[in-house]
Design a protein around this motif. Structure first.
Motif, PDB file in Angstrom:
ATOM      1  N   THR A  16       0.599  -1.073  -0.024  1.00 41.33           N
ATOM      2  CA  THR A  16       0.144  -0.057  -0.135  1.00 41.33           C
ATOM      3  C   THR A  16       0.863   1.523  -0.067  1.00 41.33           C
ATOM      4  O   THR A  16       1.671   1.247   0.536  1.00 41.33           O
ATOM      5  N   ARG A  17       0.020   2.597  -0.535  1.00 48.61           N
ATOM      6  CA  ARG A  17       1.079   3.604  -0.563  1.00 48.61           C
ATOM      7  C   ARG A  17       0.520   4.587   0.461  1.00 48.61           C
ATOM      8  O   ARG A  17      -1.077   4.661   0.469  1.00 48.61           O
ATOM      9  N   PHE A  18       0.661   5.455   0.614  1.00 47.54           N
ATOM     10  CA  PHE A  18       0.033   6.973   1.345  1.00 47.54           C
ATOM     11  C   PHE A  18       0.912   8.139   1.597  1.00 47.54           C
ATOM     12  O   PHE A  18       1.835   8.279   2.041  1.00 47.54           O
ATOM     13  N   LEU A  19       0.016   9.177   0.504  1.00 51.39           N
ATOM     14  CA  LEU A  19       0.421  10.702   0.966  1.00 51.39           C
ATOM     15  C   LEU A  19       0.270  11.250   1.947  1.00 51.39           C
ATOM     16  O   LEU A  19      -1.588  11.228   1.242  1.00 51.39           O
ATOM     17  N   LEU A  20       0.149  11.735   2.502  1.00 49.83           N
ATOM     18  CA  LEU A  20      -0.237  13.237   3.709  1.00 49.83           C
ATOM     19  C   LEU A  20       0.077  14.392   3.053  1.00 49.83           C
ATOM     20  O   LEU A  20       1.146  14.898   2.278  1.00 49.83           O
ATOM     21  N   GLY A  79       4.671   9.308   1.342  1.00 51.77           N
ATOM     22  CA  GLY A  79       4.923  10.417   0.903  1.00 51.77           C
ATOM     23  C   GLY A  79       4.172  11.710   1.710  1.00 51.77           C
ATOM     24  O   GLY A  79       3.686  11.483   2.180  1.00 51.77           O
ATOM     25  N   PHE A  80       4.536  13.088   1.358  1.00 52.01           N
ATOM     26  CA  PHE A  80       4.547  14.250   1.797  1.00 52.01           C
ATOM     27  C   PHE A  80       4.542  15.360   0.828  1.00 52.01           C
ATOM     28  O   PHE A  80       5.491  15.279   0.469  1.00 52.01           O
ATOM     29  N   VAL A  81       4.143  15.905   0.791  1.00 55.75           N
ATOM     30  CA  VAL A  81       3.370  17.565  -0.260  1.00 55.75           C
ATOM     31  C   VAL A  81       3.018  18.485   0.356  1.00 55.75           C
ATOM     32  O   VAL A  81       2.204  18.419   1.439  1.00 55.75           O
ATOM     33  N   GLU A  82       3.033  19.621   0.277  1.00 53.33           N
ATOM     34  CA  GLU A  82       2.523  20.464   1.518  1.00 53.33           C
ATOM     35  C   GLU A  82       2.635  21.907   0.076  1.00 53.33           C
ATOM     36  O   GLU A  82       3.311  21.496  -0.763  1.00 53.33           O
ATOM     37  N   ASP A  83       1.482  22.097   0.768  1.00 54.24           N
ATOM     38  CA  ASP A  83       1.439  24.261  -0.067  1.00 54.24           C
ATOM     39  C   ASP A  83       1.239  24.949   0.818  1.00 54.24           C
ATOM     40  O   ASP A  83       0.462  24.478   1.938  1.00 54.24           O
ATOM     41  N   THR A  84       1.041  26.083   0.710  1.00 53.02           N
ATOM     42  CA  THR A  84       0.670  26.978   0.943  1.00 53.02           C
ATOM     43  C   THR A  84      -0.336  28.463   0.467  1.00 53.02           C
ATOM     44  O   THR A  84       0.087  27.716  -0.601  1.00 53.02           O
ATOM     45  N   GLY A  85       0.006  28.927   1.204  1.00 56.97           N
ATOM     46  CA  GLY A  85      -1.581  30.256   0.388  1.00 56.97           C
ATOM     47  C   GLY A  85      -2.581  30.258   0.933  1.00 56.97           C
ATOM     48  O   GLY A  85      -3.665  30.777   0.548  1.00 56.97           O
ATOM     49  N   TRP A  86      -2.720  29.328   1.875  1.00 57.55           N
ATOM     50  CA  TRP A  86      -3.864  28.942   2.738  1.00 57.55           C
ATOM     51  C   TRP A  86      -4.832  30.136   3.842  1.00 57.55           C
ATOM     52  O   TRP A  86      -5.674  29.373   4.212  1.00 57.55           O
ATOM     53  N   THR A 112      -3.650   3.046  -2.612  1.00 58.12           N
ATOM     54  CA  THR A 112      -3.507   3.706  -2.455  1.00 58.12           C
ATOM     55  C   THR A 112      -3.967   4.974  -1.462  1.00 58.12           C
ATOM     56  O   THR A 112      -5.138   5.009  -1.668  1.00 58.12           O
ATOM     57  N   VAL A 113      -3.655   5.954  -0.264  1.00 58.29           N
ATOM     58  CA  VAL A 113      -4.355   6.894   0.297  1.00 58.29           C
ATOM     59  C   VAL A 113      -4.466   7.963   0.822  1.00 58.29           C
ATOM     60  O   VAL A 113      -2.752   8.436   0.641  1.00 58.29           O
ATOM     61  N   VAL A 114      -4.393   9.174   0.283  1.00 58.58           N
ATOM     62  CA  VAL A 114      -3.312  10.308   0.163  1.00 58.58           C
ATOM     63  C   VAL A 114      -4.978  10.989   1.305  1.00 58.58           C
ATOM     64  O   VAL A 114      -6.056  10.908   0.921  1.00 58.58           O
ATOM     65  N   ALA A 115      -4.470  12.056   2.286  1.00 61.65           N
ATOM     66  CA  ALA A 115      -4.642  12.106   3.291  1.00 61.65           C
ATOM     67  C   ALA A 115      -4.887  13.794   2.521  1.00 61.65           C
ATOM     68  O   ALA A 115      -3.446  14.119   2.936  1.00 61.65           O
ATOM     69  N   ILE A 116      -5.294  14.741   2.650  1.00 67.70           N
ATOM     70  CA  ILE A 116      -5.286  16.585   2.528  1.00 67.70           C
ATOM     71  C   ILE A 116      -6.167  16.532   3.973  1.00 67.70           C
ATOM     72  O   ILE A 116      -6.968  16.897   4.273  1.00 67.70           O
ATOM     73  N   VAL A 117      -4.689  17.617   4.211  1.00 66.49           N
ATOM     74  CA  VAL A 117      -5.031  18.148   5.905  1.00 66.49           C
ATOM     75  C   VAL A 117      -4.532  19.269   5.805  1.00 66.49           C
ATOM     76  O   VAL A 117      -3.720  20.153   4.394  1.00 66.49           O
ATOM     77  N   THR A 118      -5.638  20.234   6.331  1.00 70.73           N
ATOM     78  CA  THR A 118      -4.729  21.498   7.085  1.00 70.73           C
ATOM     79  C   THR A 118      -4.648  22.145   8.420  1.00 70.73           C
ATOM     80  O   THR A 118      -4.913  20.939   9.682  1.00 70.73           O
ATOM     81  N   GLU A 119      -4.175  22.880   8.786  1.00 77.02           N
ATOM     82  CA  GLU A 119      -4.204  23.075  11.142  1.00 77.02           C
ATOM     83  C   GLU A 119      -4.855  23.519  11.462  1.00 77.02           C
ATOM     84  O   GLU A 119      -4.999  23.667  12.657  1.00 77.02           O
ATOM     85  N   PHE A 120      -6.003  24.530  10.607  1.00 75.00           N
ATOM     86  CA  PHE A 120      -7.457  24.579  11.321  1.00 75.00           C
ATOM     87  C   PHE A 120      -7.754  25.072  10.956  1.00 75.00           C
ATOM     88  O   PHE A 120      -8.264  25.517   9.133  1.00 75.00           O
ATOM     89  N   GLY A 121      -9.596  25.485  11.117  1.00 74.89           N
ATOM     90  CA  GLY A 121     -10.365  25.848  10.269  1.00 74.89           C
ATOM     91  C   GLY A 121     -10.441  27.489   9.760  1.00 74.89           C
ATOM     92  O   GLY A 121      -9.501  28.133  10.998  1.00 74.89           O
ATOM     93  N   ARG A 122     -11.175  28.108   9.834  1.00 70.22           N
ATOM     94  CA  ARG A 122     -11.774  29.650  10.024  1.00 70.22           C
ATOM     95  C   ARG A 122     -12.278  29.963  10.737  1.00 70.22           C
ATOM     96  O   ARG A 122     -14.185  28.813  11.048  1.00 70.22           O
ATOM     97  N   THR A 123     -13.290  31.231  10.929  1.00 74.30           N
ATOM     98  CA  THR A 123     -14.178  31.720  11.923  1.00 74.30           C
ATOM     99  C   THR A 123     -15.336  31.156  10.751  1.00 74.30           C
ATOM    100  O   THR A 123     -15.177  31.166   9.374  1.00 74.30           O
TER     101      THR A 123
END
Length: 384
Positions: free
Chosen positions: A36-40, A238-245, A280-291
């Motif tokens: 199996t494969r896992f990407l965060l 695997g690990f991928v990151e993105d900014t600008g959110w 494969t499982v890809v998990a798409i997460v962020t550090e917190f939500g918004r108001t």
């Protein structure tokens, strides 16, 4: 032998050719075909969960967001069921949902429940209950797997991947030397040069996937992750990151672009990872939500509860998971943002246990220290 390249020869190489250099190598004997494969995928800045996954079925949603999401130029939301809908820019994700390969998980957050980007991101990455730390849970996951290997698509090793496990990083070397903005300026400078103008035009096309900071945009980073992870000798983690959110103002335009990039990125990964997509499982997460409410500048401020998306052929999708707390004023956290009902570590533990086969004791003591009391989420992946 000395290789000599004149100015025009150098320019003629183009971005894509240079980006193929210095690819990481992985052990040929690492994995069997059924592995199996896992990407965060970590979206840094705090993605607005209530904009990405809209909640027309909640009676309070229309008062909080109705006029906002109906603003001129906004695409109609893509209904998933009677209660939830994806933002209109997430068309590929909606297709995956229809194929039961996408699982949104609502009202999630790391155990850190304050509103600092850096501390919240640290908590997501270190796998503990607070900020700081020198190692990451994803690295500890790699270390716990026999023959495990990991890859971060990043110029600098992210906290999630730091530690004693066998992890490498990769990023295109061109971005470390030449800023894409400089290429654009040179293209204008040499626009009248009959010899160089076509060359710069071609290079500009090749640079389209680069960010000004030297890294890849999310679709290109996800395509690179797919290329490495789908190889017979590729890394399982695997690990991928993105900014600008971080969308304090002008959120509609920003998220129209960012959500479209996220959708394209997931499609790029699926297209490039066809041999391994079913496992494969890809998990798409962020550090917190918004108001929950929109602020005076057409944006949202730091919140608490967010949304995570699981995607992949191994995901038990086609439904919305998690415990929805409601958006009524008395239901909101501190009267201002979505209340988190699921610890993000429980989601990760459920995937690692049922998809990667890590044992309960390893998860509770090594990967996520002192988390024995936190039960893994169940039913996130398809039975093997």
């Amino acid at each position: 032998m000395t290789l000599r390249i004149d100015r025009r020869g150098f320019l003629g190489l183009g971005a894509s050719a240079l980006a193929l250099a210095a690819l990481p190598k992985f052990a040929l004997a690492a994995h069997a075909p059924g592995d199996t494969r896992f990407l965060l995928v970590l979206l840094r800045g705090g993605m607005d969960a209530l904009h990405a996954l809209q909640v027309p079925g909640d009676p309070a949603y229309a008062a909080l967001r109705g006029g906002f999401i109906a603003s001129a130029g906004q695409l109609a939301a893509l209904r998933l069921d009677a209660d939830f809908a994806l933002h209109g820019r997430l068309a590929f994700m909606a297709t995956l949902y229809a194929r039961r390969e996408l699982l949104p998980v609502v009202a999630v957050a790391p155990p850190y429940r304050q509103r600092s980007h850096f501390e919240a991101q640290d908590c997501v990455e270190n796998g503990t209950t607070g900020a700081g730390g020198t190692t990451g849970w994803l690295n500890r996951c790699v270390a716990a797997m026999p023959g495990g290997e990991g890859l971060a698509i990043s110029a600098v090793m992210p906290l999630a991947m730091r530690g004693g496990g066998n992890v490498k990083t990769w990023s295109p070397p061109l971005g470390n030397r030449i800023d894409p903005i400089l290429w654009q300026q040179l293209q204008v400078l040499y626009a009248a040069d009959p010899a160089l103008a076509p060359t710069f035009a071609a290079i500009d096309t090749g640079m389209a996937g680069m960010q000004a900071g030297g890294g890849l945009r999310l679709p290109q980073a996800m395509a690179a992750a797919a290329r490495f992870m789908a190889a017979p000798d590729g890394p399982r983690i695997g690990f991928v990151e993105d900014t600008g959110w971080d969308t304090h103002g002008g959120e509609l335009a920003v998220l129209d672009r960012k959500l479209a990039e996220l959708d394209a990125a997931l499609q790029a990964f699926r297209d490039g990872a066809q041999p391994i997509w079913p496992r494969t499982v890809v998990a798409i997460v962020t550090e917190f939500g918004r108001t929950a409410a929109i602020n005076g500048t057409g944006g949202t401020d730091h919140g608490t509860g967010g949304v995570a998306f699981l995607a992949g052929g191994a995901v038990a999708g086609g439904r919305v998971a998690g415990d929805w707390p409601g958006l009524g004023r008395t239901q909101l956290n501190e009267g201002r943002d979505l209340r988190a009902t699921t610890d993000l570590r429980a989601l990760f533990k459920g995937v690692l246990r049922d998809h990667l086969g890590l044992g309960a004791d390893v998860l509770a003591r090594q990967v996520f220290p002192d988390s024995a009391a936190l039960a893994p989420m169940v039913g996130l992946v398809r039975p093997a």
